[in-house]
Design a protein around this motif. Structure first.
Motif, mmCIF file in Angstrom:
data_model
loop_
_atom_site.group_PDB
_atom_site.id
_atom_site.type_symbol
_atom_site.label_atom_id
_atom_site.label_comp_id
_atom_site.label_asym_id
_atom_site.label_seq_id
_atom_site.Cartn_x
_atom_site.Cartn_y
_atom_site.Cartn_z
ATOM 1 N N LEU A 1 7.734 -6.192 -0.709
ATOM 2 C CA LEU A 1 9.198 -4.737 -1.079
ATOM 3 C C LEU A 1 8.391 -4.257 -1.387
ATOM 4 N N GLY A 2 8.211 -3.509 -0.564
ATOM 5 C CA GLY A 2 7.903 -1.871 -0.861
ATOM 6 C C GLY A 2 9.118 -1.318 -0.788
ATOM 7 N N THR A 3 8.794 0.415 -0.576
ATOM 8 C CA THR A 3 9.988 1.632 -0.763
ATOM 9 C C THR A 3 9.126 2.399 -0.186
ATOM 10 N N GLY A 4 10.220 3.677 0.077
ATOM 11 C CA GLY A 4 9.631 4.730 0.658
ATOM 12 C C GLY A 4 9.009 5.922 -0.841
ATOM 13 N N ILE A 5 7.763 6.678 0.175
ATOM 14 C CA ILE A 5 7.584 7.816 -1.017
ATOM 15 C C ILE A 5 7.617 9.291 -0.597
ATOM 16 N N ILE A 6 7.826 9.911 -1.542
ATOM 17 C CA ILE A 6 7.411 11.366 -1.766
ATOM 18 C C ILE A 6 5.603 11.912 -2.338
ATOM 19 N N ILE B 1 10.069 6.791 5.025
ATOM 20 C CA ILE B 1 10.887 5.714 4.520
ATOM 21 C C ILE B 1 10.330 5.336 5.266
ATOM 22 N N ASN B 2 9.609 3.825 5.661
ATOM 23 C CA ASN B 2 9.402 3.314 6.370
ATOM 24 C C ASN B 2 10.202 1.795 6.865
ATOM 25 N N SER C 1 1.267 -2.372 15.997
ATOM 26 C CA SER C 1 0.586 -1.003 15.920
ATOM 27 C C SER C 1 0.230 -0.771 14.789
ATOM 28 N N ASP C 2 0.515 -0.566 13.669
ATOM 29 C CA ASP C 2 0.847 0.254 12.923
ATOM 30 C C ASP C 2 0.843 -0.313 10.931
ATOM 31 N N ASN C 3 0.528 0.501 9.576
ATOM 32 C CA ASN C 3 0.876 -0.362 8.288
ATOM 33 C C ASN C 3 2.249 0.063 8.157
ATOM 34 N N PRO C 4 3.048 -1.202 8.148
ATOM 35 C CA PRO C 4 4.705 -1.429 7.337
ATOM 36 C C PRO C 4 4.744 -0.823 6.498
ATOM 37 N N PHE C 5 3.848 -0.529 4.839
ATOM 38 C CA PHE C 5 4.488 -0.622 4.062
ATOM 39 C C PHE C 5 3.175 0.631 3.505
ATOM 40 N N PHE C 6 3.767 1.435 2.388
ATOM 41 C CA PHE C 6 2.622 1.897 1.401
ATOM 42 C C PHE C 6 2.519 1.123 -0.008
ATOM 43 N N ASP D 1 -4.391 -5.158 6.583
ATOM 44 C CA ASP D 1 -4.867 -6.871 6.724
ATOM 45 C C ASP D 1 -3.664 -8.221 6.085
ATOM 46 N N LEU D 2 -3.402 -7.729 4.777
ATOM 47 C CA LEU D 2 -3.268 -8.367 4.031
ATOM 48 C C LEU D 2 -1.837 -9.025 4.233
ATOM 49 N N TRP D 3 -0.974 -8.044 4.733
ATOM 50 C CA TRP D 3 0.540 -8.392 5.470
ATOM 51 C C TRP D 3 0.528 -9.002 6.371
ATOM 52 N N ARG D 4 -0.527 -8.351 7.376
ATOM 53 C CA ARG D 4 -0.106 -9.673 8.922
ATOM 54 C C ARG D 4 -0.424 -10.642 8.548
ATOM 55 N N ARG D 5 -1.289 -11.104 6.986
ATOM 56 C CA ARG D 5 -0.848 -12.385 6.980
ATOM 57 C C ARG D 5 -0.124 -12.778 6.050
ATOM 58 N N LEU D 6 0.216 -12.467 5.119
ATOM 59 C CA LEU D 6 1.578 -12.742 4.264
ATOM 60 C C LEU D 6 3.127 -12.968 5.533
ATOM 61 N N LEU D 7 3.349 -11.826 6.437
ATOM 62 C CA LEU D 7 4.402 -12.105 6.808
ATOM 63 C C LEU D 7 4.811 -13.170 7.799
ATOM 64 N N GLN D 8 3.789 -13.991 7.522
ATOM 65 C CA GLN D 8 3.865 -14.951 8.176
ATOM 66 C C GLN D 8 4.683 -16.683 7.714
ATOM 67 N N ARG D 9 4.268 -16.190 6.631
ATOM 68 C CA ARG D 9 3.866 -17.211 5.356
ATOM 69 C C ARG D 9 6.082 -16.726 4.670
ATOM 70 N N THR D 10 6.456 -15.470 5.006
ATOM 71 C CA THR D 10 7.387 -15.177 4.161
ATOM 72 C C THR D 10 8.319 -13.706 4.960
ATOM 73 N N LYS D 11 8.883 -13.396 3.922
ATOM 74 C CA LYS D 11 9.673 -12.196 5.114
ATOM 75 C C LYS D 11 9.646 -11.033 4.515
ATOM 76 N N GLY D 12 9.582 -9.497 4.844
ATOM 77 C CA GLY D 12 8.968 -8.097 4.483
ATOM 78 C C GLY D 12 10.804 -6.900 3.985
ATOM 79 N N ALA D 13 10.901 -6.482 3.790
ATOM 80 C CA ALA D 13 11.691 -5.348 3.860
ATOM 81 C C ALA D 13 11.076 -4.242 2.554
ATOM 82 N N ASN D 14 11.595 -3.007 3.257
ATOM 83 C CA ASN D 14 11.218 -2.114 2.740
ATOM 84 C C ASN D 14 12.581 -1.407 1.952
ATOM 85 N N LEU D 15 12.539 -0.383 0.547
ATOM 86 C CA LEU D 15 14.107 -0.077 0.070
ATOM 87 C C LEU D 15 14.619 1.097 0.775
#
Length: 351
Positions: free
Chosen positions: A118-123, A137-138, A151-156, A183-197
Motif C-alpha cells: 500500500l502506497g500513498t500520494g506525495i507532495i 497520486i499513483n 511501463s513505469d513504477n506504480p508506487f512512491f 523490481d520488488l513491486w514486479r515480483r510482489l504483485l505476482q503474490r499479492t494485491k497492491g493499492a495506493n491511497l
C-alpha cells in the motif's frame, strides 16, 4: 507472533542535513505502537551523532550501524531481517511523513486483507521545505497498478507499507543498484494485491544530493530494463527495444500526443493492453475504464499526429479492442472537439 503491528525502516548515508525532520515526522505519528529501525550505512558526517541523540530520546528507535558502506539495497534487506513488525513502512531519510500516515495506511489494510502493498500520494518539497501546489497520486487499485507496472513504477517507495512475510520470501534484489523498489513491486504483485491511497501522506524532498537526481540517467535506464522484462513476460513473441519501451512509457504518461509519437508505438500499446486483459484476477470494471482512456488517447494521436494512411492502420488495430467501445469513444472525442470549438467561437463573438 509479531512484536509490533509495524516497523518503520529507514537507511541513511551522510544524510545529516534533513535527518532531524525525517525522524521527527515518524516519532510524531498519531499511531504510536511501532518500532523504528534506523540503519546508518557507515556515514562520515554528523549522522551517527544525530542518530545516537534520537535513540536516547525514544525507546522505539532501534539503531543499527554498518561497519562499511553496504548501499541502500543491502541495508534494507538487513533491516527486513531485524524487523519485528507485521508490516514494514518505508521512509527515506530526507522525506517527511504526515502525522496520520501510519494510522490511515493501517486502517485501510485492516479493511482490505487482500492487499499486501500500500502506497500513498506525495507532495514535493524543496531543500527549504517549500511545498509544490499540487500533489502526485499513483493508480489506486490493483488492476490499474498492474497496468502501470508494464511501463513505469506504480508506487512512491518512500510512502509504501508492505507485509513483512511477503518481502522475506522475495527481498530486494541486490543486483539492482538503483530501481530496487520497482523490481520488488514486479515480483510482489505476482503474490499479492497492491493499492495506493488517493491522498498525499508524505512530503517528498527534491534536492540536488538526492540519488534520483545524481544518478537520474542510470535510474531511468534500469527502470526501462525492468519494464522491458515485464513486457517480455506478457508478450514473449514481441521483442521491444529500450527505445520502444521509452516510447510506450511516454505514451502512457501523456494525455495528449507528443511530436515523436508513431503508429508503431500505438500498435505496441494496443498489443500490450490486449494481452494484459487476458490475465486472471483483474477487475473488469477497471479494465473498461482503462480501455476507454486508452482509446481516447489513441483517437487524439490519430487526429493530431498521424497521416491518414497510418490513421487507417491504427483504426484496424483499435477495432480489435472492441468495436462498440471504439465507436463510443470516437463519439465522445468528437463531442469534445465540437464543444471546444463552440467555446472558442463564443469567446470570439463576445470580443
Amino acid at each position: 507472533m509479531n512484536a509490533f503491528p509495524v516497523t518503520v525502516l529507514t537507511s541513511v548515508f551522510n544524510g545529516a542535513v534533513y535527518l532531524d525532520a525525517a525522524i521527527a515526522s515518524i516519532l510524531a505519528q498519531s499511531f504510536t505502537n511501532f518500532e523504528f529501525i534506523l540503519i546508518d550505512d557507515a556515514s562520515t558526517d554528523a549522522t551517527p551523532h544525530m542518530l545516537a541523540k534520537w535513540a536516547r530520546r525514544d525507546a522505539r528507535i532501534v539503531l543499527v550501524r554498518n561497519d562499511s558502506n553496504m548501499g541502500l539495497t543491502r541495508s534494507l534487506n538487513k533491516g527486513l531481517l531485524l524487523a519485528r513488525g507485521e508490516w514494514i513502512a518505508r521512509q527515506d531519510a530526507d522525506d517527511i511523513s504526515m502525522p496520520q500516515r501510519l494510522e490511515k495506511q493501517l486502517a485501510f489494510l485492516a479493511n482490505h486483507p487482500e492487499v499486501g502493498i500500500l502506497g500513498t500520494g506525495i507532495i514535493v518539497i524543496d531543500n527549504q521545505g517549500n511545498k509544490e501546489q499540487k500533489s502526485y497520486i499513483n493508480p489506486t487499485n490493483h488492476t490499474a497498478i498492474c497496468w502501470r507496472l508494464l511501463s513505469d513504477n506504480p508506487f512512491f517507495h518512500t510512502s509504501v507499507i508492505f507485509r513483512r512475510e511477503l518481502v522475506l520470501e522475495c527481498p530486494y534484489d541486490i543486483t539492482w543498484r538503483f530501481g530496487q523498489d520497482f523490481d520488488l513491486w514486479r515480483r510482489l504483485l505476482q503474490r499479492t494485491k497492491g493499492a495506493n491511497l488517493p491522498k498525499p501522506l508524505v512530503y517528498y524532498r527534491c534536492h540536488t544530493d538526492r540519488v534520483s537526481i545524481i544518478h537520474g540517467q542510470q535510474q531511468q535506464h534500469i527502470s526501462l530494463q525492468i519494464a522491458q522484462q515485464q513486457c517480455t513476460q506478457l508478450l514473449p513473441n514481441l521483442s521491444l527495444s529500450m527505445q520502444e519501451i521509452l516510447a510506450i512509457r511516454m505514451f502512457i504518461r501523456s494525455v495528449w500526443p507528443i511530436p515523436e509519437e508513431t503508429l508503431l508505438t500505438c500498435v505496441h500499446v494496443l498489443k500490450l493492453f490486449r494481452a494484459f486483459c487476458q490475465q486472471n484476477g483483474l477487475d473488469n470494471l477497471v479494465l473498461d475504464q482503462l480501455r476507454d482512456r486508452l482509446l481516447q488517447r489513441l483517437w487524439r494521436t490519430l487526429f493530431y499526429s498521424l497521416s491518414w494512411q497510418d490513421g487507417l492502420k491504427l483504426i484496424k488495430e483499435m477495432w480489435l479492442c472492441g468495436r462498440w467501445k471504439m465507436l463510443t469513444s470516437l463519439g465522445r472525442e468528437i463531442g469534445r472537439i465540437v464543444l471546444q470549438r463552440r467555446i472558442v467561437d463564443d469567446s470570439i463573438d463576445s470580443m
